[in-house]
Design a protein around this motif. Structure first.
Motif, mmCIF file in Angstrom:
data_model
loop_
_atom_site.group_PDB
_atom_site.id
_atom_site.type_symbol
_atom_site.label_atom_id
_atom_site.label_comp_id
_atom_site.label_asym_id
_atom_site.label_seq_id
_atom_site.Cartn_x
_atom_site.Cartn_y
_atom_site.Cartn_z
ATOM 1 N N UNK A 1 0.844 -1.188 0.000
ATOM 2 C CA UNK A 1 0.000 0.000 0.000
ATOM 3 C C UNK A 1 0.881 1.239 0.000
ATOM 4 N N UNK A 2 0.362 2.326 -0.523
ATOM 5 C CA UNK A 2 1.068 3.601 -0.460
ATOM 6 C C UNK A 2 0.677 4.268 0.857
ATOM 7 N N UNK A 3 1.516 4.081 1.867
ATOM 8 C CA UNK A 3 1.168 4.573 3.200
ATOM 9 C C UNK A 3 1.265 6.089 3.306
ATOM 10 N N UNK A 4 2.037 6.718 2.439
ATOM 11 C CA UNK A 4 2.063 8.187 2.406
ATOM 12 C C UNK A 4 0.684 8.705 2.005
ATOM 13 N N UNK A 5 0.080 8.062 1.009
ATOM 14 C CA UNK A 5 -1.269 8.456 0.600
ATOM 15 C C UNK A 5 -2.276 8.188 1.713
ATOM 16 N N UNK A 6 -2.138 7.051 2.381
ATOM 17 C CA UNK A 6 -3.008 6.742 3.520
ATOM 18 C C UNK A 6 -2.871 7.815 4.597
ATOM 19 N N UNK A 7 -1.633 8.170 4.922
ATOM 20 C CA UNK A 7 -1.376 9.188 5.946
ATOM 21 C C UNK A 7 -2.080 10.495 5.607
ATOM 22 N N UNK A 8 -1.922 10.939 4.372
ATOM 23 C CA UNK A 8 -2.507 12.208 3.959
ATOM 24 C C UNK A 8 -4.034 12.136 3.902
ATOM 25 N N UNK A 9 -4.548 10.941 3.575
ATOM 26 C CA UNK A 9 -5.993 10.780 3.441
ATOM 27 C C UNK A 9 -6.718 10.861 4.782
ATOM 28 N N UNK A 10 -6.068 10.376 5.854
ATOM 29 C CA UNK A 10 -6.748 10.364 7.150
ATOM 30 C C UNK A 10 -6.366 11.556 8.027
ATOM 31 N N UNK A 11 -5.575 12.463 7.498
ATOM 32 C CA UNK A 11 -5.130 13.628 8.277
ATOM 33 C C UNK A 11 -6.304 14.404 8.865
ATOM 34 N N UNK A 12 -7.362 14.560 8.087
ATOM 35 C CA UNK A 12 -8.501 15.376 8.521
ATOM 36 C C UNK A 12 -9.237 14.784 9.717
ATOM 37 N N UNK A 13 -8.979 13.513 10.041
ATOM 38 C CA UNK A 13 -9.685 12.862 11.152
ATOM 39 C C UNK A 13 -8.902 12.921 12.468
#
Length: 264
Positions: free
Chosen positions: A177-189
């Motif tokens: 998985x692209x964990x950088x994308x995951x990190x950025x995606x859940x930032x708002x939570x």
């Protein structure tokens, strides 16, 4: 050649591949050197990690009485959001709790069987990821105490898993998985009071485990019931020993057992 001692979770060294060590009171074993060798493991007795008595282990290497008394097994260990040392409130031992809770903590994403969120002390990176059998991981936030890490995990697990499927992890049924994308995606939570601790620019860590053969249908070994087991060691992942006949043994889940290990 044989070794005997009380089981505690394997010590690890971050390298390629990960190096594993079983550490006993007066000796240690580099588990990597046992790969592709036949070993016999025998249950000898119990030895509580707190009182040292030969009493059945209840959880986390402690007998039942010790489990409900020692600070190492308090609820805040498994549920960081219950931490109160930052408020000066004692659970079982305030001095211990201050040392454990009032230090930098990391909230992270790790991919072992799936992407999950977790919490660990900063000093335990990447050890925590190794123990979970994660092949990749990334830090999300670094906070000054366990409580802030805990409330972040609670908020994020509404949007990402917080459990590992141990069978899937051991079978190596994994997807990168692209964990950088995951990190950025859940930032708002992330909770508002934690947002200033968000780690904006970092990359994922990749981990390589010493496994030559993954089990298709892992069978968990209960060494207390079976008393003795012999098999060819073909891998180590997470805190599991993996054998050629698809038997797996969770070392950490068996802390507090005294075993005899013979190298055949």
């Amino acid at each position: 050649m044989f070794y005997q001692g009380v089981l505690t979770k394997m010590e690890t060294e971050y390298s390629n591949p990960i190096q594993y060590y079983l550490v006993f009171e007066n000796d240690f074993i580099n588990i990597n050197q046992l790969l592709n060798k036949n070993i016999t493991m025998q249950f000898v007795k119990y030895q509580c990690l707190n009182c040292g008595l030969d009493k059945p282990i209840y959880r986390q290497g402690f007998d039942k009485q010790c489990f409900y008394e020692v600070p190492q097994a308090a609820d805040w260990v498994m549920r960081p959001e219950l931490s109160k040392a930052h408020l000066g409130i004692e659970d079982r031992d305030l001095e211990f709790e201050k040392k454990a809770q009032l230090q930098p903590h990391i909230v992270y994403l790790a991919n072992s069987s799936n992407v999950k969120v977790g919490v660990t002390r900063k000093s335990q990176v990447p050890t925590r990821w190794i123990d979970q059998g994660a092949h990749e991981a990334i830090e999300i936030v670094e906070v000054p105490n366990r409580y802030l890490a805990g409330i972040t995990e609670v908020a994020l697990k509404e949007h990402v898993a917080d459990k590992t499927n141990w069978r899937k992890m051991l079978k190596n049924e994994i997807e990168d998985e692209n964990l950088v994308e995951w990190r950025d995606r859940i930032k708002d939570f992330i909770p508002a009071e934690v947002m200033d601790y968000f780690i904006e620019h970092n990359t994922e860590t990749n981990l390589d485990f010493p496994v030559s053969q993954y089990p298709e249908k892992p069978k968990s070994l209960n060494i207390v019931k079976q008393v003795s087991y012999s098999g060819k060691l073909v891998g180590v992942k997470g805190q599991y020993l993996i054998f050629e006949d698809q038997t797996v043994f969770n070392v950490r889940a068996n802390e507090g057992l005294v075993v005899k290990i013979t190298i055949n």
